[in-house]
Scaffold this motif. Structure first.
Motif, mmCIF file in Angstrom:
data_model
loop_
_atom_site.group_PDB
_atom_site.id
_atom_site.type_symbol
_atom_site.label_atom_id
_atom_site.label_comp_id
_atom_site.label_asym_id
_atom_site.label_seq_id
_atom_site.Cartn_x
_atom_site.Cartn_y
_atom_site.Cartn_z
ATOM 1 N N SER A 24 -32.530 46.144 22.716
ATOM 2 C CA SER A 24 -32.540 47.491 22.114
ATOM 3 C C SER A 24 -31.330 48.405 22.925
ATOM 4 O O SER A 24 -31.665 48.615 24.254
ATOM 5 C CB SER A 24 -34.125 48.270 22.151
ATOM 6 O OG SER A 24 -33.849 49.603 21.749
ATOM 7 N N LYS A 25 -30.285 48.811 22.034
ATOM 8 C CA LYS A 25 -29.312 49.438 22.644
ATOM 9 C C LYS A 25 -29.429 51.015 22.298
ATOM 10 O O LYS A 25 -28.546 51.581 22.468
ATOM 11 C CB LYS A 25 -28.178 48.746 22.294
ATOM 12 C CG LYS A 25 -27.745 47.747 22.880
ATOM 13 C CD LYS A 25 -27.540 47.430 24.400
ATOM 14 C CE LYS A 25 -26.061 47.952 24.510
ATOM 15 N NZ LYS A 25 -25.578 47.894 25.876
ATOM 16 N N GLY A 26 -30.328 51.383 21.248
ATOM 17 C CA GLY A 26 -30.416 52.823 20.857
ATOM 18 C C GLY A 26 -29.477 53.084 19.708
ATOM 19 O O GLY A 26 -29.091 54.340 19.696
ATOM 20 N N LYS A 27 -29.169 52.303 18.947
ATOM 21 C CA LYS A 27 -28.341 52.400 17.944
ATOM 22 C C LYS A 27 -29.085 52.781 16.440
ATOM 23 O O LYS A 27 -30.064 52.300 16.491
ATOM 24 C CB LYS A 27 -27.351 51.190 17.465
ATOM 25 C CG LYS A 27 -26.642 50.612 18.550
ATOM 26 C CD LYS A 27 -25.885 49.319 18.370
ATOM 27 C CE LYS A 27 -25.063 48.997 19.225
ATOM 28 N NZ LYS A 27 -24.472 47.428 18.997
ATOM 29 N N ARG B 114 -23.246 56.547 31.390
ATOM 30 C CA ARG B 114 -24.505 57.006 32.025
ATOM 31 C C ARG B 114 -25.288 55.808 32.434
ATOM 32 O O ARG B 114 -26.426 55.740 32.817
ATOM 33 C CB ARG B 114 -25.259 58.358 31.573
ATOM 34 C CG ARG B 114 -24.329 59.439 31.796
ATOM 35 C CD ARG B 114 -25.059 60.691 30.854
ATOM 36 N NE ARG B 114 -24.346 61.751 31.477
ATOM 37 C CZ ARG B 114 -23.293 62.284 30.435
ATOM 38 N NH1 ARG B 114 -22.878 61.665 29.487
ATOM 39 N NH2 ARG B 114 -22.658 63.541 30.974
ATOM 40 N N GLY B 115 -25.042 54.689 31.472
ATOM 41 C CA GLY B 115 -26.007 53.495 31.586
ATOM 42 C C GLY B 115 -26.065 53.092 32.931
ATOM 43 O O GLY B 115 -26.848 52.059 33.354
ATOM 44 N N ARG C 52 -31.306 48.854 15.049
ATOM 45 C CA ARG C 52 -32.380 49.315 16.213
ATOM 46 C C ARG C 52 -32.355 48.028 17.382
ATOM 47 O O ARG C 52 -32.609 48.181 18.432
ATOM 48 C CB ARG C 52 -33.749 49.369 15.713
ATOM 49 C CG ARG C 52 -34.774 50.051 16.750
ATOM 50 C CD ARG C 52 -36.063 50.540 16.224
ATOM 51 N NE ARG C 52 -36.899 51.075 17.122
ATOM 52 C CZ ARG C 52 -38.326 51.291 16.786
ATOM 53 N NH1 ARG C 52 -38.732 51.356 15.441
ATOM 54 N NH2 ARG C 52 -39.060 51.928 18.006
ATOM 55 N N TYR C 53 -32.527 46.797 16.755
ATOM 56 C CA TYR C 53 -32.610 45.607 17.866
ATOM 57 C C TYR C 53 -31.440 44.777 17.314
ATOM 58 O O TYR C 53 -31.138 44.498 16.455
ATOM 59 C CB TYR C 53 -34.113 44.928 17.575
ATOM 60 C CG TYR C 53 -35.228 45.826 18.008
ATOM 61 C CD1 TYR C 53 -35.721 46.326 19.089
ATOM 62 C CD2 TYR C 53 -35.825 46.377 16.922
ATOM 63 C CE1 TYR C 53 -36.855 47.186 19.380
ATOM 64 C CE2 TYR C 53 -37.021 47.138 17.060
ATOM 65 C CZ TYR C 53 -37.317 47.635 18.345
ATOM 66 O OH TYR C 53 -38.393 48.343 18.608
ATOM 67 N N GLU C 54 -31.059 44.170 18.653
ATOM 68 C CA GLU C 54 -30.039 43.031 18.524
ATOM 69 C C GLU C 54 -30.690 41.833 19.179
ATOM 70 O O GLU C 54 -31.275 41.759 20.043
ATOM 71 C CB GLU C 54 -28.879 43.519 18.957
ATOM 72 C CG GLU C 54 -28.286 44.571 18.362
ATOM 73 C CD GLU C 54 -27.073 44.982 18.894
ATOM 74 O OE1 GLU C 54 -25.724 44.714 18.306
ATOM 75 O OE2 GLU C 54 -26.964 45.863 19.802
ATOM 76 N N PHE C 55 -30.434 40.650 18.668
ATOM 77 C CA PHE C 55 -31.087 39.328 19.016
ATOM 78 C C PHE C 55 -30.037 38.433 19.730
ATOM 79 O O PHE C 55 -29.371 38.036 19.130
ATOM 80 C CB PHE C 55 -31.848 38.503 18.096
ATOM 81 C CG PHE C 55 -33.045 39.407 17.581
ATOM 82 C CD1 PHE C 55 -34.274 39.451 18.241
ATOM 83 C CD2 PHE C 55 -32.997 40.419 16.375
ATOM 84 C CE1 PHE C 55 -35.189 40.138 17.635
ATOM 85 C CE2 PHE C 55 -33.836 41.149 16.078
ATOM 86 C CZ PHE C 55 -35.048 40.997 16.736
ATOM 87 N N GLY C 56 -30.044 38.500 20.882
ATOM 88 C CA GLY C 56 -28.923 37.494 21.833
ATOM 89 C C GLY C 56 -28.959 37.921 23.296
ATOM 90 O O GLY C 56 -29.923 37.776 23.727
ATOM 91 N N THR C 57 -27.876 38.014 23.896
ATOM 92 C CA THR C 57 -27.895 38.079 25.352
ATOM 93 C C THR C 57 -27.015 39.424 25.528
ATOM 94 O O THR C 57 -26.001 39.530 24.780
ATOM 95 C CB THR C 57 -27.416 37.276 26.042
ATOM 96 O OG1 THR C 57 -26.255 36.582 25.703
ATOM 97 C CG2 THR C 57 -28.711 36.148 26.033
ATOM 98 N N THR D 200 -22.218 45.062 26.251
ATOM 99 C CA THR D 200 -22.511 44.954 24.797
ATOM 100 C C THR D 200 -23.235 43.610 24.546
ATOM 101 O O THR D 200 -23.692 43.195 25.370
ATOM 102 C CB THR D 200 -21.095 44.733 23.817
ATOM 103 O OG1 THR D 200 -21.473 44.989 22.658
ATOM 104 C CG2 THR D 200 -20.427 43.548 24.230
ATOM 105 N N VAL D 201 -23.774 43.433 23.377
ATOM 106 C CA VAL D 201 -24.641 42.512 23.106
ATOM 107 C C VAL D 201 -23.925 41.567 22.133
ATOM 108 O O VAL D 201 -23.425 41.700 21.128
ATOM 109 C CB VAL D 201 -26.027 42.976 22.283
ATOM 110 C CG1 VAL D 201 -26.956 41.853 21.714
ATOM 111 C CG2 VAL D 201 -26.683 43.714 23.143
ATOM 112 N N GLN D 202 -23.899 40.290 22.612
ATOM 113 C CA GLN D 202 -23.435 39.232 21.627
ATOM 114 C C GLN D 202 -24.596 38.553 21.123
ATOM 115 O O GLN D 202 -25.395 37.804 21.826
ATOM 116 C CB GLN D 202 -22.582 38.245 22.450
ATOM 117 C CG GLN D 202 -23.254 37.703 23.816
ATOM 118 C CD GLN D 202 -22.237 36.415 24.321
ATOM 119 O OE1 GLN D 202 -21.173 36.074 23.783
ATOM 120 N NE2 GLN D 202 -22.779 35.935 25.598
#
Length: 392
Positions: free
Chosen positions: A209-212, A271-272, A216-221, A86-88
């Motif tokens: 970018s996780k395809g949500k 599948r990732g 659309r974009y998340e800024f972190g790690t 996931t993205v934090q």
């Protein structure tokens, strides 16, 4: 005391200041921290938590993480785990070029004031009027005006940087060289560049970018989590920049073996994680079409992937309840610290939910013993007709 405050903070979604306030008001928090009498004063200054986190670092928190796993006993000693990423997100606003230019102008003015540099112009009122021209910039009638204002802000930012470099002494230029080079990088970066700067106070922030559909974009790690297949305890948590999901498994397997002193057998993922079927003698199982399987084998594989879905709500709870949704810690070290503390808080809350059930079992056993004694001694019922003492 310090460890308990960190645990309470991530167990109940509190901040450095609010966890101290809650500690003073809550006797249960104080007892959890080892106090034997009620305390009326804050035990520490909130800034002490910052220094303590930096001092123990990832290595110290991994020991606490190992403790939170071992509390669950034999339920975590399984060789099959579930993996997901996931993205934090970092504590930054949605980045735009205009915001970065304005921040550069303000920081240049701040440096000039601190070093007593005489500026030709501070552009305070000009910047304010140019920002007003950015309102509704996506409207066709406003786009040209907003675009011109953006170019003017970029010009002003570059002008102030060059003025500082001219008027600062050699010693001061060396002192501020890191900030000035960061400003130059922001002004020179283009839309198609990689490793762009999205925040001046968090330059390591990545655009992921996780395809949500809704975001659309998340800024972190990116953060990786490992979950036990049956008990749902988090047994692995680490920060992994913006790697492809399949490339995060090497570090995740190493951490698992380091914490548990044993090897895992299988990882179930989505599948990732496609690309490799085996890493370090660990089988990677993902949904794929297999030929020649019996109905029993198909049902067994399908049950694994149904169970794999349990990690999704777990990540949701980590974000909403344990401070993984927004990372307030600074730098790359803060990314690792945040995911570890979130996993620790989740494991402890899961363990504490078992305590009322264990207390109920204890009371039932005691009542069963009293009933056993009463029927045997008073009513003289044969022992063979009674339930065994350990039924509950």
């Amino acid at each position: 005391l310090m460890i308990s405050l960190l645990l309470l903070k991530h167990m109940y979604d509190l901040g450095d200041e609010t966890v101290i306030q809650a500690w003073v008001q809550n006797p249960y928090f104080q007892y959890f921290s080892g106090e034997t009498t009620f305390q009326w004063e804050p035990p520490i200054d909130p800034s002490d938590l910052v220094h303590f986190r930096n001092r123990i670092g990832e290595r110290g928190l991994e020991k606490v993480f190992k403790m939170s796993i071992e509390l669950h006993g034999d339920s975590v000693k399984k060789e099959i785990v579930i993996a997901d990423t996931t993205v934090q997100e970092k504590n930054i606003t949605y980045p735009t070029d205009v915001k970065l230019y304005v921040k550069i102008i303000k920081k240049c003015n701040k440096i000039a004031g601190a070093e007593s540099v005489m500026q030709r112009q501070r552009y305070t009122r000009v910047v304010k009027s140019l920002l007003l021209q950015q309102r509704f910039r996506n409207h066709p009638k406003n786009y040209k005006k907003a675009r011109n204002a953006e170019r003017k802000l970029k010009t002003i930012a570059g002008r102030l940087i060059r003025e500082l470099e001219r008027k600062l002494s050699e010693e001061k230029r060396q002192y501020y060289s890191e900030q000035l080079s960061l400003f130059h990088k922001v002004l020179n970066q283009q839309k198609s560049d990689t490793h762009k700067i999205y925040s001046l106070h968090e330059p390591e922030t990545l655009c992921i970018s996780k395809g949500k559909e809704h975001k659309r974009y998340e800024f972190g790690t990116k953060a990786s989590c490992l979950l036990t297949k049956d008990s749902g305890v988090i047994v692995g948590a680490l920060d992994c920049n913006n790697l492809f999901d399949g490339h995060t498994l090497d570090a995740a397997i190493d951490q698992y073996e380091r914490l548990h002193n044993k090897k895992m057998k299988e990882i179930i993922g989505d599948r990732g994680y496609r690309g490799k079927r085996k890493i370090k003698d660990v089988t990677i199982t993902i949904p794929r079409k297999e030929k020649g399987l019996t109905p029993y084998q198909k049902r067994k594989i399908r049950s694994k992937f149904k169970r794999r879905a349990s990690i999704e709500p777990t990540i949701g709870h980590l974000k909403s309840d344990n401070r993984l949704g927004r990372n307030y810690y600074k730098g790359k070290a803060g990314d690792t610290i945040n995911i570890l503390l979130a996993a620790i808080g989740f494991n402890l809350r899961k363990w504490m939910r078992k305590i009322p059930f264990l207390r109920l079992c204890r009371n039932l056993v005691i009542k069963n013993l009293y009933l056993y004694k009463y029927f045997v001694e008073q009513v003289n019922i044969p022992v063979g007709n009674l339930c065994p003492v350990g039924t509950f």
